[in-house]
Design a protein around this motif. Structure first.
Motif, PDB file in Angstrom:
ATOM      1  N   ARG A 108       0.834  -1.217   0.000  1.00 28.19           N
ATOM      2  CA  ARG A 108       0.000   0.000   0.000  1.00 28.19           C
ATOM      3  C   ARG A 108       0.863   1.260   0.000  1.00 28.19           C
ATOM      4  N   GLU A 152       2.184   1.812  -3.468  1.00 23.59           N
ATOM      5  CA  GLU A 152       1.104   2.341  -4.301  1.00 23.59           C
ATOM      6  C   GLU A 152       0.924   3.836  -4.069  1.00 23.59           C
ATOM      7  N   ALA A 166      -2.097   1.957  -9.325  1.00 19.51           N
ATOM      8  CA  ALA A 166      -3.150   1.462  -8.455  1.00 19.51           C
ATOM      9  C   ALA A 166      -3.919   0.395  -9.225  1.00 19.51           C
ATOM     10  N   ARG A 200      -8.942  -4.827  -3.718  1.00 17.67           N
ATOM     11  CA  ARG A 200      -7.915  -4.532  -4.716  1.00 17.67           C
ATOM     12  C   ARG A 200      -7.599  -5.826  -5.473  1.00 17.67           C
ATOM     13  N   TYR A 204      -4.879  -7.442  -8.223  1.00 20.35           N
ATOM     14  CA  TYR A 204      -3.565  -7.260  -8.839  1.00 20.35           C
ATOM     15  C   TYR A 204      -3.355  -8.325  -9.899  1.00 20.35           C
ATOM     16  N   SER A 220       1.660  -6.314 -11.769  1.00 19.20           N
ATOM     17  CA  SER A 220       1.824  -5.764 -10.421  1.00 19.20           C
ATOM     18  C   SER A 220       2.897  -6.529  -9.668  1.00 19.20           C
TER      19      SER A 220
END
Length: 129
Positions: free
Chosen positions: A18, A21, A28, A37, A39, A43
């Motif tokens: 986080r 990010e 994001a 979230r 990914y 990512s």
């Protein structure tokens, strides 16, 4: 994948992910219908790149510079080489400072024996000078 799975696969804590990010080190992610979230493999690759950079003690700013350069694959890599060279200079300087600190601490350690009273402590006397 959810953030917990990304954390396990990358070896980074959820808080670290986080943080990265928020620092803009990677995009994001999308959100699921449940507002989790989500990914993907890119990512994970980005996080592994960031983690490798951090293992080299590169700063967030330096990592951003590398990522910006990486996103322009046809540009010259001179800026990357310059960044790494400057980082080596900084590390060399820090090593010299740590060597000086080691010498000072060694001198302090030999200024006192275990059987003294606090009022006679050589280390405390040196710290007061």
């Amino acid at each position: 994948m959810k953030i917990g799975e990304l954390s396990k696969k990358s070896g980074c804590s959820i808080q670290t992910i986080r943080f990265y990010e928020k620092q803009g080190l990677f995009e994001a992610c999308n959100r699921s219908e449940g507002n989790y979230r989500i990914y993907d493999a890119s990512s994970l690759r980005a996080l592994r790149f960031i983690k490798q950079c951090r293992s080299l003690d590169l700063t967030i700013i330096e990592i951003k510079q590398l990522l910006d350069t990486k996103n322009n694959p046809n540009k010259s890599c001179t800026s990357v080489n310059n960044l790494i060279h400057q980082h080596m200079v900084d590390v060399t300087h820090r090593i010299a400072e740590l060597e000086e600190l080691k010498i000072t601490l060694s001198e302090m350690a030999s200024a006192c024996t275990d059987n003294r009273k606090v009022k006679e402590c050589g280390v405390l006397q040196l710290l007061e000078e």
